[in-house]
Design an enzyme around this catalytic site. Structure first.
Site, PDB file in Angstrom:
ATOM      1  CB  CYS A 194      -0.674   0.186   1.007  1.00 34.65           C
ATOM      2  SG  CYS A 194      -1.592  -1.633   1.670  1.00 34.65           S
ATOM      3  CB  CYS A 197      -0.607   4.092  -4.250  1.00 33.69           C
ATOM      4  SG  CYS A 197      -0.239   2.807  -5.798  1.00 33.69           S
ATOM      5  CG  HIS A 198      -2.284   4.342  -0.144  1.00 31.29           C
ATOM      6  ND1 HIS A 198      -3.628   4.886  -0.337  1.00 31.29           N
ATOM      7  CD2 HIS A 198      -3.064   3.520  -0.575  1.00 31.29           C
ATOM      8  CE1 HIS A 198      -4.546   4.600  -1.160  1.00 31.29           C
ATOM      9  NE2 HIS A 198      -4.155   3.159  -1.222  1.00 31.29           N
ATOM     10  CG  MET A 235      -8.502   0.483  -4.217  1.00 32.92           C
ATOM     11  SD  MET A 235      -6.463   0.601  -2.705  1.00 32.92           S
ATOM     12  CE  MET A 235      -6.747  -1.416  -1.738  1.00 32.92           C
ATOM     13  CG  HIS A 478       4.482   7.764 -10.856  1.00 36.55           C
ATOM     14  ND1 HIS A 478       4.591   7.769  -9.420  1.00 36.55           N
ATOM     15  CD2 HIS A 478       4.940   7.162 -11.685  1.00 36.55           C
ATOM     16  CE1 HIS A 478       4.242   6.567  -9.633  1.00 36.55           C
ATOM     17  NE2 HIS A 478       5.410   5.903 -10.993  1.00 36.55           N
ATOM     18  CG  HIS A 520       2.209   4.492 -15.191  1.00 43.31           C
ATOM     19  ND1 HIS A 520       2.758   4.200 -15.432  1.00 43.31           N
ATOM     20  CD2 HIS A 520       2.284   4.894 -13.648  1.00 43.31           C
ATOM     21  CE1 HIS A 520       3.940   3.295 -14.807  1.00 43.31           C
ATOM     22  NE2 HIS A 520       3.195   4.011 -13.989  1.00 43.31           N
TER      23      HIS A 520
HETATM   24 FE1  DHE Z   1       7.162   1.175 -11.171  1.00 40.19          FE
HETATM   25  C1  DHE Z   1       9.223   2.996 -13.159  1.00 40.19           C
HETATM   26  C2  DHE Z   1       7.508   4.264  -8.678  1.00 40.19           C
HETATM   27  C3  DHE Z   1       3.914   0.551  -9.063  1.00 40.19           C
HETATM   28  C4  DHE Z   1       7.377  -1.535 -12.421  1.00 40.19           C
HETATM   29  N1  DHE Z   1       8.055   2.806 -10.699  1.00 40.19           N
HETATM   30  C5  DHE Z   1       8.782   3.439 -12.158  1.00 40.19           C
HETATM   31  C6  DHE Z   1       9.388   4.935 -11.113  1.00 40.19           C
HETATM   32  C7  DHE Z   1       8.570   5.051 -10.417  1.00 40.19           C
HETATM   33  C8  DHE Z   1       7.888   4.479  -9.724  1.00 40.19           C
HETATM   34  C9  DHE Z   1       8.849   6.157  -8.946  1.00 40.19           C
HETATM   35  C10 DHE Z   1      10.313   5.534 -12.570  1.00 40.19           C
HETATM   36  C11 DHE Z   1      11.952   5.295 -11.687  1.00 40.19           C
HETATM   37  C12 DHE Z   1      12.755   6.138 -12.738  1.00 40.19           C
HETATM   38  O1  DHE Z   1      12.346   6.229 -14.054  1.00 40.19           O
HETATM   39  O2  DHE Z   1      14.056   6.821 -11.831  1.00 40.19           O
HETATM   40  N2  DHE Z   1       5.757   2.059  -9.410  1.00 40.19           N
HETATM   41  C13 DHE Z   1       6.375   3.277  -8.630  1.00 40.19           C
HETATM   42  C14 DHE Z   1       4.996   2.948  -7.137  1.00 40.19           C
HETATM   43  O3  DHE Z   1       5.241   4.104  -6.440  1.00 40.19           O
HETATM   44  C15 DHE Z   1       4.168   2.267  -7.191  1.00 40.19           C
HETATM   45  C16 DHE Z   1       2.896   3.218  -8.190  1.00 40.19           C
HETATM   46  C17 DHE Z   1       3.193   1.512  -6.277  1.00 40.19           C
HETATM   47  C18 DHE Z   1       4.457   0.658  -4.925  1.00 40.19           C
HETATM   48  O4  DHE Z   1       3.890   0.403  -4.544  1.00 40.19           O
HETATM   49  O5  DHE Z   1       6.001   0.084  -6.099  1.00 40.19           O
HETATM   50  C19 DHE Z   1       4.577   1.265  -8.481  1.00 40.19           C
HETATM   51  N3  DHE Z   1       5.448  -0.082 -11.199  1.00 40.19           N
HETATM   52  C20 DHE Z   1       4.622  -0.707  -9.623  1.00 40.19           C
HETATM   53  C21 DHE Z   1       4.066  -1.986  -9.966  1.00 40.19           C
HETATM   54  O6  DHE Z   1       2.889  -2.767  -9.396  1.00 40.19           O
HETATM   55  C22 DHE Z   1       5.177  -2.431 -10.747  1.00 40.19           C
HETATM   56  C23 DHE Z   1       4.144  -3.372 -12.377  1.00 40.19           C
HETATM   57  C24 DHE Z   1       5.644  -3.820 -11.120  1.00 40.19           C
HETATM   58  C25 DHE Z   1       6.492  -3.559  -9.524  1.00 40.19           C
HETATM   59  O7  DHE Z   1       7.901  -3.628  -9.635  1.00 40.19           O
HETATM   60  O8  DHE Z   1       5.831  -3.529  -8.668  1.00 40.19           O
HETATM   61  C26 DHE Z   1       6.146  -0.959 -11.628  1.00 40.19           C
HETATM   62  N4  DHE Z   1       7.873   1.165 -12.357  1.00 40.19           N
HETATM   63  C27 DHE Z   1       7.849  -0.708 -12.692  1.00 40.19           C
HETATM   64  C28 DHE Z   1       8.802  -0.316 -14.537  1.00 40.19           C
HETATM   65  C29 DHE Z   1       9.526   0.891 -14.767  1.00 40.19           C
HETATM   66  C30 DHE Z   1       9.092   1.438 -12.860  1.00 40.19           C
HETATM   67  C31 DHE Z   1       9.071  -1.426 -14.650  1.00 40.19           C
HETATM   68  C32 DHE Z   1      10.619   1.044 -15.038  1.00 40.19           C
HETATM   69  C33 DHE Z   1       9.833   0.941 -16.059  1.00 40.19           C
HETATM   70  C34 DHE Z   1      10.733   1.913 -18.326  1.00 40.19           C
HETATM   71  O9  DHE Z   1      10.410   1.320 -18.581  1.00 40.19           O
HETATM   72  O10 DHE Z   1      12.009   2.698 -17.243  1.00 40.19           O
END
Ligand code: DHE
Length: 688
Positions: A194, A197-198, A235, A478, A520
């Site tokens: 959680c 996001c929160h 959510m 983000h 996103h």
């Molecule tokens: Fe991510 C990128 C934050 C959920 C997979 N994710 C990012 C970035 C941030 C972020 C700040 C950019 C980083 C950068 O470029 O320096 N992500 C978050 C969250 O806060 C969020 C919404 C909730 C959480 O609890 O983390 C979240 N993200 C997810 C997922 O559920 C994903 C699908 C699987 C996982 O890893 O938990 C996921 N996020 C990714 C991926 C990238 C990413 C694969 C990089 C994408 C790219 O091509 O550069």
């Protein structure tokens, strides 16, 4: 509470959603007990406080109901004008219930919710089964009539009880008490599922704030229902996905009504305590120890295994599977491409040397308890050669970034991001570090600070005394990526529905572009539009739409930093899109769409005719399709199938497509929850 009761409640909460309640394939509705309008009104004793009943019933978790404290839910229809809408509904040819009057319609919506599904649950058709008829059993007939009369009075004006202020506050009681074990279990679940996001302090960002003033009015049952069933705005349906049991959903509902516990800080001394150099730089090979084409390696996150698989892009062989941090979030390459830096949600950074045979972790460090981003220093110019000299880790908790040595990960400098919001200039205790990129124009990192809405340009020439330029941008920064020229960084201010365009050369915000709901982009996709010239694209979590934003202020100034196209997609919930300069297509996923088939569906849009998807298909019969990456040549696309770690045979795989023909050419099976994939060459060159 017993499990079955929770489910009953899950429905109850949706009760009003039910107002929408409905059925696409309606069963024959039982006849309504006919009551003259006058009788229903009479049977609503004046002493019954309908607003209090609605509040206690948790209806506000799903509906906006004027006059009911805390009733701002978005799962069910907005009931602000239901007194007018009810009369229209029964005249509508699409109506499938039996009510003949508006009051009967409202009553029917509560006692027999699935006979008619209202058309608008926050922009989407309401879903069957969200509310159950058992909800009605919570109220006696007089109470139901009081509720019905109240709702009938909602006509978009001041509510009959005199408005929010005039409604007597309902006794909310104390937050539910948890045992120490329950509290600890809930704290861990909150962190794992959680907090991203929160927020750890639950002040909200991508998701809404969950502080007790917001959660207590909703109550345990309503909150548990949302946690179990999810909402259309993104959510996740943790219960339906099988991630949380009904008991755990209820536990979390109780937990979030309590004050958030203050998580610990982390000192430099602790970081140094975590730091390990497994192979010192002088002991590492001076040339690749294998003959593989390491520039075509992919670093693939195996999310729930806490590992990264290094996969050979020429042969599809898993060359190494290395332990990293919990739920690795992203991998970024060193400027040379030889090293992979991974960052786990647990704040652990691992450094993988791709020249070793097999590739292996050579250093690791933990600089926070919760993190999402990592980047290296890439500048090589008049101010010095900083290639791979430093790395930076962006943390969610504690809210800070840490500069570490690029080759050993030795922590060198910690900088707090606690600061003031850019607009109202209020102190924020938890401004988290989102995406980070390294400028090619100067020895600086672009650090996006989510909650305060500032972009910090951090000069790394003197890491102990870093000069930081703070630019006002937009809240909830983000993820984002470069435009094709590498001069502009486009970053989503996700909950503000905007893209901020940073001119990294001039060090100023060039524009802020309004998009659809919750953009996103991942890193986005750069392509040449046949009409509008160079564009960068993002898809959205909250809307089935992909937008293209003009990125060429020199040759196409009339389109620069404007949304020039909005291309419809089969549904919302998209996380990533990708293209390659050699490709005819833009690939897009729908990972977080609530519909199981759409979750697995990817679409391609033809660059030559970008008005609608050219083709959409399901990549597997289980899991969710997520994230794309091209191979080094740019002629194959890899898509992850994100399965479940506890479902043997369906834990996940990667599907490889021929980018010309869109034919499947390979599957890399039995990977545990693969998510992000990062090709060495493309990541180094920022090709997307
Ligand atoms: Fe991510 C990128 C934050 C959920 C997979 N994710 C990012 C970035 C941030 C972020 C700040 C950019 C980083 C950068 O470029 O320096 N992500 C978050 C969250 O806060 C969020 C919404 C909730 C959480 O609890 O983390 C979240 N993200 C997810 C997922 O559920 C994903 C699908 C699987 C996982 O890893 O938990 C996921 N996020 C990714 C991926 C990238 C990413 C694969 C990089 C994408 C790219 O091509 O550069």
């Amino acid at each position: 509470m017993k499990r079955h009761l929770l489910f009953v409640w899950a429905g109850l909460v949706m009760l009003l959603a039910l107002l929408a309640a409905c059925t696409s394939a309606p069963t024959t509705p039982p006849p309504l007990p006919t009551q003259p309008e006058a009788t229903r009104a009479e049977e609503a004793p004046a002493e019954l406080d309908a607003a209090a009943l609605l509040q206690k019933g948790g209806c506000g978790a799903c509906h906006v109901i004027p006059g009911v404290p805390g009733a701002v839910g978005v799962i069910g229809p907005d009931l602000s004008q239901i007194g007018l809408t009810a009369a229209e509904r029964i005249q509508d040819a699409a109506y499938t219930g039996t009510a003949k009057t508006a009051l009967d319609y409202l009553h029917e919506s509560i006692v027999n919710p699935d006979v008619f599904l209202a058309p608008d649950c926050n922009g989407a058709p309401c879903q069957k089964g969200l509310m159950t008829a058992a909800l009605a059993a919570q109220f006696n007939e007089a109470e139901l009539n009081a509720i019905v009369a109240y709702l009938a009075g909602l006509k978009g004006e001041t509510p009959p009880t005199g408005g929010v202020e005039a409604t007597p506050a309902v006794e909310l009681g104390e937050a539910p008490v948890l045992t120490t074990e329950e509290f600890e279990q809930a704290r861990q679940i909150f962190f794992d599922r959680c907090a991203g996001c929160h927020g750890v302090l639950r002040n909200g960002a991508t998701g809404p704030a969950l502080t007790p003033d917001k959660t207590l009015p909703k109550g345990t049952l309503a909150l548990a229902s949302i946690i179990f069933n999810g909402t259309p705005r993104g959510m996740p349906d943790w219960g339906k996905q099988g991630v949380l049991t009904a008991e755990q959903a209820e536990l979390m509902a109780k937990y979030i009504q309590n004050e958030p516990p203050a998580p610990p800080e982390m000192s430099m001394e602790q970081m140094r305590g975590f730091w390990k150099v497994l192979v010192a730089p002088e002991d590492r090979p001076t040339e690749p120890q294998h003959t593989r084409n390491w520039e075509n390696f992919f670093a693939v996150t195996l999310r729930d295994a806490g590992q990264v698989a290094v996969i050979d892009g020429d042969t599809y062989e898993v060359v190494a599977t290395v332990n990293t941090g919990y739920a690795v979030h992203i991998s970024r390459m060193s400027a040379t491409g030889r090293y992979v830096y991974t960052i786990g949600r647990d704040g652990k950074t691992a450094l993988i040397d791709l020249w070793m045979d097999p590739p292996a972790v050579v250093a690791e460090v933990k600089t926070c308890y919760d993190a999402r981003s990592v980047e290296v220093s890439k500048y090589n110019g008049p101010e010095g050669d900083f290639t791979d000299r430093y790395a930076i880790v962006g943390c969610y908790w504690p809210p800070h970034f840490v500069i570490v040595d690029g080759l050993t990960l030795e922590p060198l400098k910690v900088v707090s991001t606690r600061s003031y919001t850019y607009d109202t200039q209020e102190y924020h205790p938890e401004p988290r570090v989102a995406s980070i990129v390294a400028s090619h124009f100067s020895p600086k990192w672009v650090v996006n600070v989510k909650e305060t809405g500032q972009i910090w340009l951090v000069d790394y020439t003197d890491v102990q005394n870093p000069a930081i330029k703070m630019l006002n941008a937009e809240r909830f920064l983000h993820d984002g990526g470069w435009d094709a020229s590498g001069r502009y960084f486009l970053v989503a201010a996700n909950n503000a529905n905007k893209i901020v365009v940073l001119d990294v050369q001039e060090e100023k915000v060039a524009a802020i572009v309004e998009t659809e709901k919750i953009p996103h982009p991942g890193r986005g996709a750069n392509w040449i539009d046949p009409v509008f010239g160079p564009v960068w694209s993002t898809s959205h979590l909250g809307e089935g739409a992909l937008v293209a934003i003009g990125t060429d202020p020199v040759n196409h100034p009339e389109y620069a930093w404007k949304v020039v196209r909005t291309i419809p997609l089969p549904g919302a919930g998209s996380l990533f899109l990708k293209t390659h300069p050699n490709s005819d297509w833009i690939w897009v996923d729908h990972t977080l769409n609530p519909d199981e088939e759409i979750q697995r569906t990817v679409c391609v849009i033809a660059k030559a005719n970008p008005v609608e998807p050219y083709k959409c298909w399901q990549v597997a019969d289980y899991g969710r399709a997520v994230h794309f990456e091209y191979n080094m040549e740019g002629n194959q696309v890899w898509v992850s199938v994100w399965g479940r770690a506890d479902d043997p045979g369906r834990t996940g795989e990667i599907v490889v497509y021929d980018d010309k023909t869109l034919e499947e050419i390979a599957r890399i099976p039995n990977l545990v929850t693969p998510t992000g994939k990062f090709n060495v060459y493309n990541t180094v060159k920022d090709i997307y």
